[in-house]
Design an enzyme around this catalytic site. Structure first.
Site, mmCIF file in Angstrom:
data_model
loop_
_atom_site.group_PDB
_atom_site.id
_atom_site.type_symbol
_atom_site.label_atom_id
_atom_site.label_comp_id
_atom_site.label_asym_id
_atom_site.label_seq_id
_atom_site.Cartn_x
_atom_site.Cartn_y
_atom_site.Cartn_z
ATOM 1 N N GLU A 173 12.243 -14.450 62.577
ATOM 2 C CA GLU A 173 13.259 -15.435 62.163
ATOM 3 C C GLU A 173 13.232 -16.708 63.023
ATOM 4 O O GLU A 173 14.264 -17.179 63.501
ATOM 5 C CB GLU A 173 14.648 -14.796 62.210
ATOM 6 C CG GLU A 173 14.827 -13.693 61.187
ATOM 7 C CD GLU A 173 16.241 -13.147 61.101
ATOM 8 O OE1 GLU A 173 17.124 -13.593 61.859
ATOM 9 O OE2 GLU A 173 16.475 -12.265 60.246
ATOM 10 N N GLU A 292 13.303 -7.072 56.385
ATOM 11 C CA GLU A 292 14.721 -6.875 56.678
ATOM 12 C C GLU A 292 15.500 -7.019 55.378
ATOM 13 O O GLU A 292 15.489 -8.083 54.767
ATOM 14 C CB GLU A 292 15.253 -7.866 57.713
ATOM 15 C CG GLU A 292 14.759 -7.625 59.141
ATOM 16 C CD GLU A 292 15.503 -8.462 60.181
ATOM 17 O OE1 GLU A 292 16.709 -8.744 59.975
ATOM 18 O OE2 GLU A 292 14.871 -8.830 61.189
#
Length: 503
Positions: A173, A292
Protein backbone atom coordinates in the site's frame (compact mmCIF):
# COMPACT_ATOMS: atom_id res chain seq x y z
CA UNK A 1 -41.25 -14.54 -3.59
CA UNK A 2 -38.63 -13.53 -6.16
CA UNK A 3 -37.97 -15.78 -9.14
CA UNK A 4 -34.68 -16.21 -11.03
CA UNK A 5 -33.40 -18.57 -13.69
CA UNK A 6 -29.92 -19.59 -14.79
CA UNK A 7 -28.04 -21.89 -17.13
CA UNK A 8 -24.86 -23.79 -16.30
CA UNK A 9 -23.03 -25.61 -19.07
CA UNK A 10 -19.61 -27.28 -19.23
CA UNK A 11 -18.74 -25.08 -22.23
CA UNK A 12 -18.99 -21.86 -20.17
CA UNK A 13 -15.39 -22.06 -18.90
CA UNK A 14 -13.88 -18.94 -17.32
CA UNK A 15 -10.63 -20.56 -16.23
CA UNK A 16 -9.24 -23.02 -13.68
CA UNK A 17 -10.11 -22.99 -10.00
CA UNK A 18 -6.90 -21.54 -8.59
CA UNK A 19 -5.99 -22.92 -5.19
CA UNK A 20 -4.34 -19.62 -4.28
CA UNK A 21 -7.78 -17.99 -4.39
CA UNK A 22 -8.24 -19.41 -0.89
CA UNK A 23 -5.31 -17.63 0.70
CA UNK A 24 -5.24 -15.63 3.91
CA UNK A 25 -3.04 -13.16 5.74
CA UNK A 26 -1.07 -13.12 9.00
CA UNK A 27 0.24 -9.71 10.02
CA UNK A 28 2.01 -8.64 13.19
CA UNK A 29 -1.10 -6.65 14.11
CA UNK A 30 -3.08 -6.86 17.33
CA UNK A 31 -3.52 -10.48 18.44
CA UNK A 32 -3.15 -12.17 15.06
CA UNK A 33 0.29 -13.59 15.91
CA UNK A 34 0.64 -13.29 19.69
CA UNK A 35 -2.19 -15.25 21.43
CA UNK A 36 -3.54 -15.96 17.95
CA UNK A 37 -1.37 -18.47 16.11
CA UNK A 38 1.33 -18.29 18.83
CA UNK A 39 0.56 -18.77 22.53
CA UNK A 40 3.31 -20.77 24.26
CA UNK A 41 1.36 -21.12 27.50
CA UNK A 42 -1.70 -22.60 25.82
CA UNK A 43 -2.75 -26.17 26.62
CA UNK A 44 -2.45 -27.16 22.94
CA UNK A 45 0.82 -25.31 22.25
CA UNK A 46 3.53 -27.37 20.56
CA UNK A 47 7.29 -27.19 21.07
CA UNK A 48 7.42 -23.98 18.99
CA UNK A 49 4.62 -22.28 20.94
CA UNK A 50 2.01 -22.61 18.20
CA UNK A 51 -1.59 -23.38 19.11
CA UNK A 52 -2.65 -26.75 17.70
CA UNK A 53 -6.32 -25.84 18.04
CA UNK A 54 -5.72 -22.92 15.68
CA UNK A 55 -3.70 -25.04 13.24
CA UNK A 56 -6.60 -27.51 13.14
CA UNK A 57 -9.07 -24.70 12.38
CA UNK A 58 -6.79 -23.28 9.66
CA UNK A 59 -6.74 -26.71 8.01
CA UNK A 60 -10.52 -27.00 8.29
CA UNK A 61 -10.89 -23.52 6.80
CA UNK A 62 -8.97 -24.73 3.74
CA UNK A 63 -6.42 -21.94 3.57
CA UNK A 64 -3.81 -22.53 0.86
CA UNK A 65 -1.45 -19.54 1.07
CA UNK A 66 -0.65 -17.06 3.84
CA UNK A 67 0.75 -13.59 3.23
CA UNK A 68 3.26 -12.45 5.89
CA UNK A 69 4.35 -10.31 7.83
CA UNK A 70 2.15 -7.43 6.62
CA UNK A 71 0.37 -5.29 5.73
CA UNK A 72 1.28 -1.90 7.10
CA UNK A 73 3.59 -3.57 9.60
CA UNK A 74 6.06 -4.62 6.92
CA UNK A 75 6.90 -1.06 5.86
CA UNK A 76 8.95 -0.48 9.01
CA UNK A 77 10.01 -4.07 9.68
CA UNK A 78 13.58 -5.32 9.89
CA UNK A 79 13.26 -9.00 9.07
CA UNK A 80 16.60 -9.89 10.67
CA UNK A 81 15.21 -8.82 14.08
CA UNK A 82 13.17 -12.04 14.06
CA UNK A 83 15.89 -14.65 13.51
CA UNK A 84 18.42 -16.27 15.81
CA UNK A 85 18.16 -16.83 19.58
CA UNK A 86 15.01 -15.28 20.99
CA UNK A 87 16.90 -13.95 24.01
CA UNK A 88 19.01 -11.79 21.70
CA UNK A 89 16.19 -10.37 19.58
CA UNK A 90 15.44 -6.65 19.99
CA UNK A 91 12.09 -5.14 20.93
CA UNK A 92 11.01 -2.47 18.44
CA UNK A 93 8.29 0.13 18.14
CA UNK A 94 5.77 -0.73 15.44
CA UNK A 95 4.74 2.61 13.97
CA UNK A 96 2.00 1.10 11.82
CA UNK A 97 -0.16 -0.02 14.77
CA UNK A 98 1.39 1.99 17.64
CA UNK A 99 2.51 -1.20 19.35
CA UNK A 100 5.68 -2.88 20.57
CA UNK A 101 7.00 -5.83 18.57
CA UNK A 102 8.83 -8.35 20.79
CA UNK A 103 10.09 -10.40 17.82
CA UNK A 104 9.36 -13.70 19.54
CA UNK A 105 7.92 -14.86 16.22
CA UNK A 106 9.92 -14.16 13.10
CA UNK A 107 10.69 -15.58 9.71
CA UNK A 108 11.93 -19.02 10.78
CA UNK A 109 9.05 -19.56 13.18
CA UNK A 110 6.54 -18.51 10.54
CA UNK A 111 8.01 -20.94 8.01
CA UNK A 112 7.75 -23.77 10.55
CA UNK A 113 4.14 -22.77 11.23
CA UNK A 114 3.39 -22.89 7.47
CA UNK A 115 4.65 -26.46 7.37
CA UNK A 116 2.48 -27.40 10.35
CA UNK A 117 -0.59 -25.73 8.81
CA UNK A 118 0.08 -27.06 5.32
CA UNK A 119 0.08 -23.63 3.65
CA UNK A 120 2.30 -21.90 1.11
CA UNK A 121 4.13 -18.81 2.43
CA UNK A 122 3.71 -15.56 0.51
CA UNK A 123 6.29 -13.05 1.70
CA UNK A 124 6.01 -9.27 1.71
CA UNK A 125 9.20 -7.21 1.77
CA UNK A 126 9.80 -3.77 3.22
CA UNK A 127 10.03 -1.12 0.51
CA UNK A 128 8.97 1.63 2.90
CA UNK A 129 12.12 2.17 4.96
CA UNK A 130 14.33 -0.27 3.04
CA UNK A 131 15.22 -1.16 -0.54
CA UNK A 132 17.04 -3.38 -3.01
CA UNK A 133 19.86 -4.58 -0.75
CA UNK A 134 17.57 -5.67 2.05
CA UNK A 135 15.25 -7.43 -0.41
CA UNK A 136 18.21 -9.42 -1.73
CA UNK A 137 19.25 -10.25 1.82
CA UNK A 138 15.94 -11.82 2.79
CA UNK A 139 15.79 -13.67 -0.55
CA UNK A 140 19.28 -15.06 0.09
CA UNK A 141 18.33 -16.15 3.62
CA UNK A 142 15.11 -17.81 2.45
CA UNK A 143 15.96 -19.40 -0.88
CA UNK A 144 19.70 -20.04 -1.29
CA UNK A 145 20.71 -23.59 -0.37
CA UNK A 146 23.96 -22.63 1.33
CA UNK A 147 27.44 -21.26 0.86
CA UNK A 148 26.60 -17.60 1.50
CA UNK A 149 26.70 -15.73 4.80
CA UNK A 150 22.93 -15.44 5.06
CA UNK A 151 21.99 -18.90 3.80
CA UNK A 152 24.51 -20.42 6.20
CA UNK A 153 22.98 -18.32 8.97
CA UNK A 154 19.58 -19.86 8.17
CA UNK A 155 21.12 -23.31 8.39
CA UNK A 156 22.75 -22.42 11.72
CA UNK A 157 19.34 -21.25 12.91
CA UNK A 158 17.92 -24.70 12.30
CA UNK A 159 16.62 -24.69 8.71
CA UNK A 160 19.02 -26.83 6.71
CA UNK A 161 16.92 -26.72 3.55
CA UNK A 162 15.95 -23.44 1.82
CA UNK A 163 12.36 -22.27 2.14
CA UNK A 164 11.97 -21.80 -1.64
CA UNK A 165 9.42 -19.01 -1.34
CA UNK A 166 7.97 -18.37 -4.80
CA UNK A 167 5.62 -15.42 -4.34
CA UNK A 168 6.88 -12.03 -3.08
CA UNK A 169 4.99 -8.77 -2.55
CA UNK A 170 7.09 -5.71 -3.40
CA UNK A 171 5.99 -3.58 -0.46
CA UNK A 172 2.50 -2.79 0.78
CA UNK A 173 0.00 0.00 0.00
CA UNK A 174 2.77 2.44 -0.86
CA UNK A 175 0.31 5.07 -2.12
CA UNK A 176 -1.25 5.35 1.36
CA UNK A 177 -0.18 8.43 3.38
CA UNK A 178 -0.51 6.23 6.49
CA UNK A 179 2.27 3.97 5.21
CA UNK A 180 5.73 4.32 6.74
CA UNK A 181 7.89 5.32 3.79
CA UNK A 182 4.88 6.42 1.68
CA UNK A 183 5.92 7.16 -1.90
CA UNK A 184 4.63 8.80 -5.03
CA UNK A 185 3.83 6.56 -7.97
CA UNK A 186 7.06 7.40 -9.88
CA UNK A 187 9.15 6.87 -6.72
CA UNK A 188 7.60 3.49 -6.03
CA UNK A 189 7.68 2.43 -9.68
CA UNK A 190 11.43 2.99 -9.83
CA UNK A 191 12.12 1.20 -6.53
CA UNK A 192 9.85 -1.74 -7.31
CA UNK A 193 11.35 -2.17 -10.78
CA UNK A 194 14.92 -2.15 -9.53
CA UNK A 195 14.09 -4.48 -6.65
CA UNK A 196 12.32 -6.92 -8.96
CA UNK A 197 15.14 -6.84 -11.49
CA UNK A 198 17.71 -7.60 -8.79
CA UNK A 199 15.62 -10.41 -7.29
CA UNK A 200 15.26 -11.98 -10.74
CA UNK A 201 19.04 -11.98 -11.09
CA UNK A 202 19.01 -14.40 -8.18
CA UNK A 203 16.01 -16.42 -9.41
CA UNK A 204 14.23 -15.58 -12.69
CA UNK A 205 11.34 -17.86 -11.76
CA UNK A 206 10.07 -15.83 -8.79
CA UNK A 207 6.48 -14.57 -8.87
CA UNK A 208 6.50 -10.87 -8.01
CA UNK A 209 3.59 -8.65 -7.00
CA UNK A 210 3.71 -4.88 -7.56
CA UNK A 211 1.65 -2.69 -5.24
CA UNK A 212 -1.57 -1.47 -6.72
CA UNK A 213 -3.48 1.39 -5.15
CA UNK A 214 -4.67 0.84 -1.58
CA UNK A 215 -8.34 0.84 -2.59
CA UNK A 216 -10.68 1.96 -5.34
CA UNK A 217 -11.66 4.95 -3.20
CA UNK A 218 -8.14 6.41 -3.27
CA UNK A 219 -7.56 9.51 -5.40
CA UNK A 220 -4.54 7.69 -6.79
CA UNK A 221 -6.53 4.65 -7.97
CA UNK A 222 -6.04 3.94 -11.66
CA UNK A 223 -3.31 6.48 -12.28
CA UNK A 224 -1.11 4.74 -9.70
CA UNK A 225 -1.44 1.34 -11.37
CA UNK A 226 -0.80 2.85 -14.80
CA UNK A 227 2.34 4.67 -13.66
CA UNK A 228 3.74 1.67 -11.80
CA UNK A 229 3.05 -0.83 -14.56
CA UNK A 230 4.33 1.51 -17.26
CA UNK A 231 7.76 1.07 -15.71
CA UNK A 232 7.63 -2.27 -13.89
CA UNK A 233 5.57 -4.30 -16.38
CA UNK A 234 8.24 -6.71 -17.61
CA UNK A 235 9.67 -7.26 -14.12
CA UNK A 236 6.49 -8.28 -12.30
CA UNK A 237 3.77 -10.88 -12.67
CA UNK A 238 0.89 -9.44 -10.65
CA UNK A 239 -0.51 -6.16 -9.44
CA UNK A 240 -2.08 -6.18 -5.99
CA UNK A 241 -5.70 -5.26 -5.28
CA UNK A 242 -6.85 -4.26 -1.80
CA UNK A 243 -10.48 -3.61 -0.99
CA UNK A 244 -12.48 -3.82 2.22
CA UNK A 245 -16.25 -3.86 2.31
CA UNK A 246 -17.22 -1.78 5.25
CA UNK A 247 -19.82 -2.37 7.87
CA UNK A 248 -23.51 -2.38 7.28
CA UNK A 249 -24.46 1.09 8.52
CA UNK A 250 -28.24 0.84 8.41
CA UNK A 251 -28.24 0.23 4.65
CA UNK A 252 -28.32 -3.57 4.48
CA UNK A 253 -29.17 -3.65 0.77
CA UNK A 254 -26.05 -1.70 -0.21
CA UNK A 255 -23.91 -3.84 2.07
CA UNK A 256 -25.25 -7.01 0.46
CA UNK A 257 -24.24 -5.50 -2.88
CA UNK A 258 -20.55 -5.49 -1.94
CA UNK A 259 -19.82 -8.19 -4.53
CA UNK A 260 -21.11 -5.83 -7.21
CA UNK A 261 -18.55 -3.24 -6.08
CA UNK A 262 -15.77 -5.85 -6.02
CA UNK A 263 -16.58 -6.93 -9.55
CA UNK A 264 -16.37 -3.36 -10.85
CA UNK A 265 -13.10 -2.88 -8.98
CA UNK A 266 -11.53 -6.00 -10.50
CA UNK A 267 -12.61 -5.00 -13.99
CA UNK A 268 -11.11 -1.53 -13.53
CA UNK A 269 -7.75 -2.94 -12.41
CA UNK A 270 -7.77 -5.37 -15.36
CA UNK A 271 -8.52 -2.53 -17.78
CA UNK A 272 -5.68 -0.42 -16.39
CA UNK A 273 -3.21 -3.33 -16.54
CA UNK A 274 -4.23 -4.12 -20.11
CA UNK A 275 -3.88 -0.45 -21.11
CA UNK A 276 -0.29 -0.54 -19.82
CA UNK A 277 0.24 -3.75 -21.76
CA UNK A 278 -0.98 -2.19 -24.99
CA UNK A 279 0.94 1.04 -24.52
CA UNK A 280 4.16 -0.83 -23.76
CA UNK A 281 3.63 -3.37 -26.54
CA UNK A 282 4.08 -6.22 -24.09
CA UNK A 283 3.08 -9.79 -24.86
CA UNK A 284 2.46 -11.19 -21.38
CA UNK A 285 -0.52 -10.25 -19.21
CA UNK A 286 -0.33 -8.86 -15.71
CA UNK A 287 -2.87 -10.57 -13.47
CA UNK A 288 -4.24 -9.67 -10.04
CA UNK A 289 -3.18 -10.72 -6.58
CA UNK A 290 -6.20 -9.66 -4.52
CA UNK A 291 -4.12 -9.98 -1.37
CA UNK A 292 -6.32 -8.03 1.03
CA UNK A 293 -10.10 -8.36 1.12
CA UNK A 294 -12.76 -8.76 3.80
CA UNK A 295 -15.63 -7.11 5.63
CA UNK A 296 -14.22 -4.59 8.11
CA UNK A 297 -16.04 -2.56 10.75
CA UNK A 298 -13.41 0.14 10.42
CA UNK A 299 -15.19 2.77 12.51
CA UNK A 300 -15.73 0.43 15.46
CA UNK A 301 -13.77 0.90 18.69
CA UNK A 302 -11.58 -2.22 18.21
CA UNK A 303 -10.17 -0.65 15.04
CA UNK A 304 -8.70 2.31 16.93
CA UNK A 305 -4.96 1.79 17.70
CA UNK A 306 -3.32 3.00 20.94
CA UNK A 307 -1.98 6.55 21.15
CA UNK A 308 0.53 8.63 23.08
CA UNK A 309 2.96 6.81 25.35
CA UNK A 310 1.00 3.56 25.20
CA UNK A 311 2.94 1.05 23.04
CA UNK A 312 1.53 -2.33 24.15
CA UNK A 313 2.43 -5.78 22.88
CA UNK A 314 -0.42 -7.41 20.94
CA UNK A 315 -3.25 -5.05 21.90
CA UNK A 316 -6.85 -5.86 21.00
CA UNK A 317 -7.17 -4.38 17.50
CA UNK A 318 -9.65 -4.90 14.66
CA UNK A 319 -11.43 -7.71 16.51
CA UNK A 320 -14.68 -7.47 14.60
CA UNK A 321 -17.64 -9.65 15.51
CA UNK A 322 -19.22 -10.99 12.35
CA UNK A 323 -22.91 -11.75 11.85
CA UNK A 324 -24.89 -13.81 9.35
CA UNK A 325 -25.19 -10.93 6.86
CA UNK A 326 -21.39 -10.52 6.97
CA UNK A 327 -21.00 -14.22 6.15
CA UNK A 328 -23.38 -13.91 3.18
CA UNK A 329 -21.29 -11.00 1.89
CA UNK A 330 -18.05 -12.98 2.32
CA UNK A 331 -19.62 -15.89 0.43
CA UNK A 332 -20.69 -13.51 -2.33
CA UNK A 333 -17.19 -12.00 -2.50
CA UNK A 334 -15.77 -15.50 -2.99
CA UNK A 335 -18.28 -16.01 -5.80
CA UNK A 336 -17.00 -12.78 -7.35
CA UNK A 337 -13.35 -13.83 -7.06
CA UNK A 338 -14.11 -17.15 -8.73
CA UNK A 339 -16.08 -15.44 -11.49
CA UNK A 340 -12.89 -13.50 -12.31
CA UNK A 341 -10.52 -16.47 -12.08
CA UNK A 342 -9.21 -15.67 -15.56
CA UNK A 343 -7.47 -12.59 -14.12
CA UNK A 344 -7.52 -12.99 -10.32
CA UNK A 345 -4.82 -15.58 -9.78
CA UNK A 346 -4.36 -15.19 -6.03
CA UNK A 347 -6.34 -13.78 -3.12
CA UNK A 348 -5.84 -13.36 0.62
CA UNK A 349 -8.63 -12.99 3.14
CA UNK A 350 -7.40 -10.38 5.62
CA UNK A 351 -6.85 -11.70 8.18
CA UNK A 352 -6.70 -15.23 9.59
CA UNK A 353 -6.95 -15.09 13.39
CA UNK A 354 -8.52 -12.48 15.75
CA UNK A 355 -7.91 -9.49 13.46
CA UNK A 356 -11.00 -9.12 11.19
CA UNK A 357 -10.83 -12.90 11.09
CA UNK A 358 -12.88 -16.07 10.67
CA UNK A 359 -11.04 -17.66 13.63
CA UNK A 360 -11.08 -16.17 17.14
CA UNK A 361 -9.13 -17.10 20.27
CA UNK A 362 -8.97 -16.31 23.93
CA UNK A 363 -5.42 -15.85 25.29
CA UNK A 364 -4.63 -19.19 26.85
CA UNK A 365 -8.23 -20.28 26.32
CA UNK A 366 -10.87 -21.21 23.79
CA UNK A 367 -10.95 -20.82 20.02
CA UNK A 368 -14.08 -20.59 17.90
CA UNK A 369 -15.42 -20.01 14.41
CA UNK A 370 -16.98 -16.75 13.30
CA UNK A 371 -19.90 -16.81 10.85
CA UNK A 372 -17.58 -15.96 7.96
CA UNK A 373 -15.69 -19.22 8.50
CA UNK A 374 -18.44 -21.32 6.93
CA UNK A 375 -18.79 -20.02 3.35
CA UNK A 376 -15.01 -19.79 3.03
CA UNK A 377 -14.44 -23.36 4.26
CA UNK A 378 -17.15 -24.85 2.05
CA UNK A 379 -15.99 -22.99 -1.05
CA UNK A 380 -12.33 -23.86 -0.47
CA UNK A 381 -13.23 -27.52 0.11
CA UNK A 382 -15.53 -28.07 -2.85
CA UNK A 383 -14.49 -25.68 -5.65
CA UNK A 384 -12.46 -27.92 -7.97
CA UNK A 385 -11.59 -28.18 -11.64
CA UNK A 386 -12.77 -25.32 -13.82
CA UNK A 387 -14.84 -22.24 -13.01
CA UNK A 388 -17.98 -21.95 -15.12
CA UNK A 389 -19.85 -18.76 -15.87
CA UNK A 390 -23.47 -18.98 -14.82
CA UNK A 391 -25.84 -17.24 -17.22
CA UNK A 392 -28.28 -15.59 -14.81
CA UNK A 393 -31.63 -13.93 -15.35
CA UNK A 394 -32.34 -12.27 -12.03
CA UNK A 395 -34.73 -9.72 -10.62
CA UNK A 396 -32.98 -6.55 -9.56
CA UNK A 397 -32.92 -4.62 -6.32
CA UNK A 398 -32.29 -0.94 -5.76
CA UNK A 399 -29.41 0.13 -3.56
CA UNK A 400 -28.37 3.58 -2.39
CA UNK A 401 -24.65 2.99 -2.99
CA UNK A 402 -24.57 0.79 -6.09
CA UNK A 403 -27.76 1.63 -7.93
CA UNK A 404 -29.70 -1.28 -9.43
CA UNK A 405 -28.04 -4.67 -8.93
CA UNK A 406 -29.00 -8.33 -9.39
CA UNK A 407 -30.65 -10.01 -6.43
CA UNK A 408 -29.07 -13.34 -7.38
CA UNK A 409 -25.36 -13.86 -7.84
CA UNK A 410 -23.86 -17.25 -8.74
CA UNK A 411 -20.88 -19.17 -10.05
CA UNK A 412 -20.24 -22.86 -10.68
CA UNK A 413 -17.27 -25.18 -10.79
CA UNK A 414 -16.88 -28.43 -12.74
CA UNK A 415 -14.41 -31.21 -12.06
CA UNK A 416 -14.30 -33.06 -15.37
CA UNK A 417 -12.37 -35.95 -13.83
CA UNK A 418 -15.00 -36.78 -11.20
CA UNK A 419 -17.98 -35.22 -12.96
CA UNK A 420 -18.88 -33.16 -9.88
CA UNK A 421 -20.57 -29.81 -10.47
CA UNK A 422 -20.87 -27.29 -7.63
CA UNK A 423 -23.16 -24.26 -7.70
CA UNK A 424 -22.46 -21.37 -5.31
CA UNK A 425 -25.10 -18.65 -5.04
CA UNK A 426 -26.28 -15.79 -2.85
CA UNK A 427 -29.68 -14.18 -2.48
CA UNK A 428 -28.94 -10.52 -1.80
CA UNK A 429 -32.56 -9.56 -1.17
CA UNK A 430 -33.07 -8.17 2.32
CA UNK A 431 -36.63 -9.41 2.72
CA UNK A 432 -37.73 -11.83 -0.01
CA UNK A 433 -36.99 -15.49 -0.61
CA UNK A 434 -35.86 -16.40 -4.12
CA UNK A 435 -37.02 -19.35 -6.19
CA UNK A 436 -34.19 -20.45 -8.45
CA UNK A 437 -34.51 -22.59 -11.59
CA UNK A 438 -31.27 -23.75 -13.23
CA UNK A 439 -30.84 -25.50 -16.57
CA UNK A 440 -28.12 -28.14 -16.10
CA UNK A 441 -28.91 -30.33 -19.15
CA UNK A 442 -25.42 -29.83 -20.56
CA UNK A 443 -24.02 -32.23 -17.98
CA UNK A 444 -26.40 -35.08 -18.69
CA UNK A 445 -28.23 -36.72 -15.81
CA UNK A 446 -27.26 -35.24 -12.45
CA UNK A 447 -28.28 -35.91 -8.88
CA UNK A 448 -27.98 -33.63 -5.86
CA UNK A 449 -25.29 -34.88 -3.49
CA UNK A 450 -25.52 -32.02 -1.01
CA UNK A 451 -27.40 -28.74 -0.79
CA UNK A 452 -26.75 -26.39 2.13
CA UNK A 453 -27.84 -22.82 2.87
CA UNK A 454 -26.44 -20.36 5.39
CA UNK A 455 -29.09 -17.96 6.67
CA UNK A 456 -31.04 -17.02 9.79
CA UNK A 457 -34.26 -15.23 10.61
CA UNK A 458 -32.05 -12.68 12.36
CA UNK A 459 -29.29 -11.72 9.90
CA UNK A 460 -27.48 -9.97 12.75
CA UNK A 461 -26.92 -13.14 14.79
CA UNK A 462 -23.24 -13.60 15.60
CA UNK A 463 -21.13 -16.38 17.08
CA UNK A 464 -19.36 -16.22 20.43
CA UNK A 465 -16.95 -18.40 22.36
CA UNK A 466 -19.98 -19.81 24.17
CA UNK A 467 -22.04 -20.42 21.03
CA UNK A 468 -20.64 -20.77 17.55
CA UNK A 469 -22.93 -23.62 16.48
CA UNK A 470 -26.52 -22.35 16.80
CA UNK A 471 -26.41 -21.03 13.22
CA UNK A 472 -24.61 -23.25 10.73
CA UNK A 473 -25.06 -24.12 7.05
CA UNK A 474 -28.03 -26.51 7.02
CA UNK A 475 -29.48 -28.85 4.40
CA UNK A 476 -31.82 -27.12 1.96
CA UNK A 477 -34.74 -29.49 1.59
CA UNK A 478 -36.13 -27.59 -1.41
CA UNK A 479 -33.20 -28.53 -3.65
CA UNK A 480 -34.17 -30.98 -6.39
CA UNK A 481 -33.10 -31.93 -9.90
CA UNK A 482 -35.15 -33.69 -12.55
CA UNK A 483 -34.74 -33.98 -16.30
CA UNK A 484 -31.88 -31.50 -16.43
CA UNK A 485 -33.75 -28.88 -14.39
CA UNK A 486 -32.66 -27.90 -10.89
CA UNK A 487 -34.86 -25.93 -8.52
CA UNK A 488 -34.26 -24.50 -5.07
CA UNK A 489 -35.66 -21.82 -2.80
CA UNK A 490 -33.17 -19.56 -1.07
CA UNK A 491 -34.29 -17.39 1.87
CA UNK A 492 -33.56 -13.68 2.03
CA UNK A 493 -29.96 -12.76 2.98
CA UNK A 494 -28.57 -16.21 2.27
CA UNK A 495 -25.63 -18.05 0.74
CA UNK A 496 -25.99 -21.55 -0.69
CA UNK A 497 -23.87 -24.35 -2.06
CA UNK A 498 -25.21 -27.28 -4.11
CA UNK A 499 -23.10 -30.26 -5.15
CA UNK A 500 -24.14 -32.44 -8.09
CA UNK A 501 -22.79 -35.79 -9.27
CA UNK A 502 -23.52 -37.92 -12.27
CA UNK A 503 -26.75 -39.84 -11.78
Amino acid sequence: MLSASATVDPAFVVGPVRRRTFGSFVEHLGRCVYTGIYDPGHATADEDGFRQDVVDLVKELGVTTVRYPGGNFVSGYRWEDGIGPKSERPRRLDLAWHSTEPNEVGLDEFMRWCTKAGVEPMMAINLGTRGVAEALDILDYCNIAGGTELSDKRRKNGAEEPYKVRMWCLGNEMDGPWQTGHKTAPEYARLATETARAMRQVDPGLELVACGSSSSDMDTFGTWEHTVLSEAYEQVDYVSAHEYYYEEDGDLASFLGSGHKMSNFIESVVATADAARAAGKHTKRINISFDEWNVWYQKATPSMPPTGDDWPVAPVLLEDTYNVADAVVVGDLLITLLRHTDRVHSASLAQLVNVIAPIMTEPGGRSWKQTTFHPFALTARHARGEVLRVAVQSPTMQTAKHGEIAALTAVATHDAETGEVVLFSANRSTDEALELAVDVRGFGDLRVVEAVTYANDDPYWHATADDDTSVLPVPNATAAVSGGAFTMTAPAVSWSMVRFARA
